[in-house]
Design an enzyme around this catalytic site. Structure first.
Site, mmCIF file in Angstrom:
data_model
loop_
_atom_site.group_PDB
_atom_site.id
_atom_site.type_symbol
_atom_site.label_atom_id
_atom_site.label_comp_id
_atom_site.label_asym_id
_atom_site.label_seq_id
_atom_site.Cartn_x
_atom_site.Cartn_y
_atom_site.Cartn_z
ATOM 1 N N LYS A 4 33.757 39.464 45.008
ATOM 2 C CA LYS A 4 33.464 38.256 44.240
ATOM 3 C C LYS A 4 33.805 37.044 45.098
ATOM 4 O O LYS A 4 34.972 36.779 45.375
ATOM 5 C CB LYS A 4 34.306 38.223 42.963
ATOM 6 C CG LYS A 4 33.931 37.085 42.060
ATOM 7 C CD LYS A 4 35.161 36.334 41.591
ATOM 8 C CE LYS A 4 34.842 35.015 40.969
ATOM 9 N NZ LYS A 4 34.266 34.023 41.868
ATOM 10 N N GLY A 6 43.989 33.791 46.838
ATOM 11 C CA GLY A 6 43.767 32.556 46.079
ATOM 12 C C GLY A 6 45.093 31.930 45.695
ATOM 13 O O GLY A 6 46.129 32.205 46.317
ATOM 14 N N THR A 46 46.622 32.074 39.884
ATOM 15 C CA THR A 46 45.558 33.058 39.623
ATOM 16 C C THR A 46 46.042 34.449 40.024
ATOM 17 O O THR A 46 45.754 35.431 39.332
ATOM 18 C CB THR A 46 44.271 32.723 40.420
ATOM 19 O OG1 THR A 46 44.127 31.325 40.522
ATOM 20 C CG2 THR A 46 43.049 33.315 39.783
ATOM 21 N N GLY A 47 46.790 34.525 41.118
ATOM 22 C CA GLY A 47 47.307 35.817 41.585
ATOM 23 C C GLY A 47 48.181 36.474 40.526
ATOM 24 O O GLY A 47 48.132 37.697 40.331
ATOM 25 N N GLU A 71 47.253 37.747 48.360
ATOM 26 C CA GLU A 71 47.495 36.772 49.429
ATOM 27 C C GLU A 71 47.383 35.406 48.780
ATOM 28 O O GLU A 71 46.282 34.956 48.459
ATOM 29 C CB GLU A 71 46.464 36.933 50.553
ATOM 30 C CG GLU A 71 46.526 38.273 51.269
ATOM 31 C CD GLU A 71 47.820 38.495 52.044
ATOM 32 O OE1 GLU A 71 48.593 37.539 52.224
ATOM 33 O OE2 GLU A 71 48.062 39.639 52.451
ATOM 34 N N CYS A 90 45.808 28.211 54.001
ATOM 35 C CA CYS A 90 47.009 28.686 53.298
ATOM 36 C C CYS A 90 48.252 28.472 54.151
ATOM 37 O O CYS A 90 49.302 28.109 53.642
ATOM 38 C CB CYS A 90 46.850 30.143 52.907
ATOM 39 S SG CYS A 90 46.319 31.187 54.258
ATOM 40 N N GLU A 124 51.976 22.917 46.455
ATOM 41 C CA GLU A 124 51.206 23.304 47.638
ATOM 42 C C GLU A 124 50.164 22.208 47.888
ATOM 43 O O GLU A 124 49.172 22.112 47.158
ATOM 44 C CB GLU A 124 50.498 24.651 47.436
ATOM 45 C CG GLU A 124 49.769 25.063 48.700
ATOM 46 C CD GLU A 124 48.834 26.254 48.551
ATOM 47 O OE1 GLU A 124 48.397 26.557 47.434
ATOM 48 O OE2 GLU A 124 48.529 26.860 49.593
HETATM 49 P P1 NAD Z 1 41.689 30.315 43.175
HETATM 50 O O1 NAD Z 1 42.889 31.121 42.777
HETATM 51 O O2 NAD Z 1 41.271 29.216 42.300
HETATM 52 O O3 NAD Z 1 40.411 31.267 43.326
HETATM 53 C C1 NAD Z 1 40.382 32.377 44.195
HETATM 54 C C2 NAD Z 1 39.329 33.354 43.706
HETATM 55 O O4 NAD Z 1 39.747 33.890 42.443
HETATM 56 C C3 NAD Z 1 37.959 32.732 43.455
HETATM 57 O O5 NAD Z 1 36.962 33.647 43.807
HETATM 58 C C4 NAD Z 1 37.969 32.493 41.962
HETATM 59 O O6 NAD Z 1 36.684 32.417 41.400
HETATM 60 C C5 NAD Z 1 38.715 33.734 41.478
HETATM 61 N N1 NAD Z 1 39.341 33.600 40.164
HETATM 62 C C6 NAD Z 1 39.648 32.477 39.488
HETATM 63 N N2 NAD Z 1 40.219 32.787 38.298
HETATM 64 C C7 NAD Z 1 40.296 34.137 38.251
HETATM 65 C C8 NAD Z 1 40.805 35.057 37.286
HETATM 66 N N3 NAD Z 1 41.334 34.646 36.140
HETATM 67 N N4 NAD Z 1 40.737 36.382 37.568
HETATM 68 C C9 NAD Z 1 40.207 36.820 38.741
HETATM 69 N N5 NAD Z 1 39.704 35.992 39.687
HETATM 70 C C10 NAD Z 1 39.745 34.663 39.443
HETATM 71 O O7 NAD Z 1 41.980 29.832 44.675
HETATM 72 P P2 NAD Z 1 41.093 28.833 45.555
HETATM 73 O O8 NAD Z 1 41.302 27.468 45.010
HETATM 74 O O9 NAD Z 1 39.720 29.381 45.698
HETATM 75 O O10 NAD Z 1 41.770 28.982 47.004
HETATM 76 C C11 NAD Z 1 42.822 28.201 47.448
HETATM 77 C C12 NAD Z 1 44.138 28.967 47.349
HETATM 78 O O11 NAD Z 1 44.043 30.177 48.096
HETATM 79 C C13 NAD Z 1 45.304 28.210 47.929
HETATM 80 O O12 NAD Z 1 46.422 28.363 47.093
HETATM 81 C C14 NAD Z 1 45.538 28.907 49.267
HETATM 82 O O13 NAD Z 1 46.831 28.759 49.791
HETATM 83 C C15 NAD Z 1 45.220 30.315 48.905
HETATM 84 N N6 NAD Z 1 44.916 31.097 50.108
HETATM 85 C C16 NAD Z 1 45.791 32.069 50.507
HETATM 86 C C17 NAD Z 1 45.538 32.805 51.673
HETATM 87 C C18 NAD Z 1 46.470 33.885 52.126
HETATM 88 O O14 NAD Z 1 46.027 34.730 52.893
HETATM 89 N N7 NAD Z 1 47.716 33.918 51.681
HETATM 90 C C19 NAD Z 1 44.386 32.539 52.418
HETATM 91 C C20 NAD Z 1 43.516 31.544 51.976
HETATM 92 C C21 NAD Z 1 43.788 30.837 50.811
#
Ligand code: NAD
Length: 476
Positions: free
Chosen positions: A169, A222, A226-227, A244, A278, A380
């Site tokens: 996704k 993400g 959300t995680g 992650e 990130c 963050e």
């Molecule tokens: P997000 O959590 O908003 O979304 C990430 C993904 O999850 C998207 O595909 C989104 O559509 C999906 N999603 C949203 N709600 C969901 C739910 N309830 N259930 C399942 N999936 C859902 O994150 P973002 O804004 O897209 O990305 C930015 C974040 O990602 C920042 O916090 C960044 O630090 C983190 N990030 C972490 C790493 C790492 O490896 N640790 C790498 C890149 C980004």
């Protein structure tokens, strides 16, 4: 563009689409289907049907397919990088790096193809014991918008080489590069159903994927919030998860650091990808004795950064990826000004001029003398704002650096080996850099501590996240 299910480009059962917008120009680039729970069911079914055949394909044959795909990605690098910049916003050179990174990761896991076998373990009393490793089944990969291509590679490469099938996704607003990369994999020989892509909103597509009983493992990247939701849902089915999540990486500049190098490190560490990485430098701690000189050099370099459309020449920083993200950054900067919690010495505004009027631009921003209670240090900061705090010594720097719920990356800038040792031992982070920040490699495990997540990507250890280890004990 359409979704990809069972090797075919398909529309959603919803019959609805949503717009993909170029963050530098506000123009509509494309539309993708707004996926539903039903689309997820079909995609999982396709991945499930493809599993037995893919799992019994020889690992060498799997590697040949992925290797071929990596070659095509390299050949089409420029075209893919343009697409990535158009949907994500980052400068073309950064997009090219990311596409190359995709191919590198794929190739790295192809190289590990003969390495994930079980062991023979002698046990007392003439016993024989063995372990075998088996793929898990259908895995879900959920991707963010900041590095869609690289993070796709981090997830699909170990999953596929281990013999799993996938439903991926993409982030709602950056699905185009992911879809194109998946079609390259199919053209390279990946059988139908081995990788499927469902586009759409996280709350619908993401959640149905996580909850689907046929999905055995979820690899999510993400936000921490959300995680946590993903982990909660996955716990219901006792599924494996790799999470992650976000970070608030500290960079510590000691008084013996090479200040020129530290300035370039801070510049790249903070403003690469418009601060939306990130492991970006999100809090900078500098020793008081060198702070004035360091900040002066840093300010001058930040003022020299060229902001603009990532497809134009000589651009150092593109726009933020979306409107919500820019509003958040504006709000954080306004909060500092209102509460007098720091001094903005560079940037701090939306740039003026017609070149910036329709995109989500924000000036690269330096805030010094930041107060400990500022949101800039507590949240963050996923955008081009660098908060700087002065500290007396390494002890104070480490204490401040560890004062966060996150633990993704950290860097220490010094020539003193004792300080390096102290930093490596005491900084709470999954990856610690010395005299650099941000570098990642397919060979090196990547993943955070605390609210930055669970599990590792990259390196041989990531393979075990996609394999089931069984023990066999024989009595002869
Ligand atoms: P997000 O959590 O908003 O979304 C990430 C993904 O999850 C998207 O595909 C989104 O559509 C999906 N999603 C949203 N709600 C969901 C739910 N309830 N259930 C399942 N999936 C859902 O994150 P973002 O804004 O897209 O990305 C930015 C974040 O990602 C920042 O916090 C960044 O630090 C983190 N990030 C972490 C790493 C790492 O490896 N640790 C790498 C890149 C980004």
């Amino acid at each position: 563009m359409k979704m990809q299910i069972n090797g075919k480009a398909v529309e959603s059962y919803s019959g609805e689409f949503f717009d993909i917008i170029n963050p530098a120009t506000g123009e509509l680039i494309d539309q993708v289907p707004k996926g539903t729970e039903y689309d997820v069911e079909i995609a999982v079914e396709a991945a499930s049907s493809a599993f037995n055949c893919w799992a019994s394909t020889s690992p060498q044959q799997r590697a040949r397919i992925l290797y071929t795909a990596a070659g095509v990605v390299r050949q089409r690098k420029d075209e893919l990088a343009i697409l990535l910049t158009r949907e994500q916003g980052k400068p073309f050179a950064e997009s090219k790096n990311e596409i190359e990174g995709f191919a590198n990761v794929l190739e790295y896991y192809c190289g590990l193809v003969s390495s994930f076998h079980g062991d023979f373990i002698p046990v007392p009393q003439n016993g024989y014991s063995f372990t075998i490793k088996k793929p898990l089944g259908v895995c879900a990969a959920i991707i963010p918008w900041n590095m869609p291509a690289l993070i796709m590679a981090w997830k699909i490469s170990p999953a596929l080489i281990a013999g799993n099938t996938l439903v991926l996704k993409p982030a709602s607003n950056t699905p185009l590069t992911n879809l194109t990369l998946a079609s390259i994999l199919s053209e390279a020989g990946l059988p139908p159903g081995v990788i499927n892509i469902v586009t759409g909103p996280g709350e619908v597509v993401g959640e149905s994927l996580v909850k689907n009983p046929q999905v055995k493992k979820i690899s999510f990247t993400g936000e921490a919030r959300t995680g946590k939701r993903v982990a909660e849902l996955a716990a219901g089915g006792m599924k494996r998860v790799t999470l992650e999540l976000g970070g608030s990486d500290p960079m510590i500049v000691c008084d013996d650091a090479n200040l020129e190098t530290a300035v370039s490190g801070a510049l790249r560490g903070r403003f690469y990808n418009c601060g939306q990485t990130c492991t970006a430098v999100k809090r900078l701690f500098v020793f008081e004795s060198v702070a004035e000189e360091f900040i002066k050099k840093l300010e001058a370099s930040i003022r020299n950064l060229r902001v603009g459309n990532g497809l134009h020449e000589n651009i150092d920083m593109g726009p933020l990826n979306n409107c919500r993200q820019r509003e958040y950054i504006k709000e954080l900067v306004a909060d500092v000004e209102e509460k007098d919690e720091g001094r903005i010495v560079a940037g701090g505004r939306v740039p003026e001029g017609s070149a910036y009027s329709r995109g989500y631009f924000f000036e690269p921003t330096l805030v010094v003398d930041v107060q400990r209670e500022s949101r800039l240090l507590k949240e963050e900061v996923f955008g081009p704002v660098l908060p700087v705090v002065q500290v007396k010594n390494l002890e104070e720097a480490i204490e401040e650096a560890n004062n966060t719920c996150y633990g993704l990356g950290a860097s220490i800038w010094t020539k003193n080996i004792d300080r390096v040792r102290t930093g490596c031992e005491q900084l709470n982070a999954g990856i610690i850099w010395i005299n650099q920040h941000l570098k990642v490699a397919p060979e090196v495990p990547f993943g955070g501590a605390g609210e930055s997540g669970i599990g590792k990507e990259n390196g041989p250890d990531a393979l075990s996240e996609y394999l089931d280890l069984k023990a066999l004990m024989l009595k002869i």
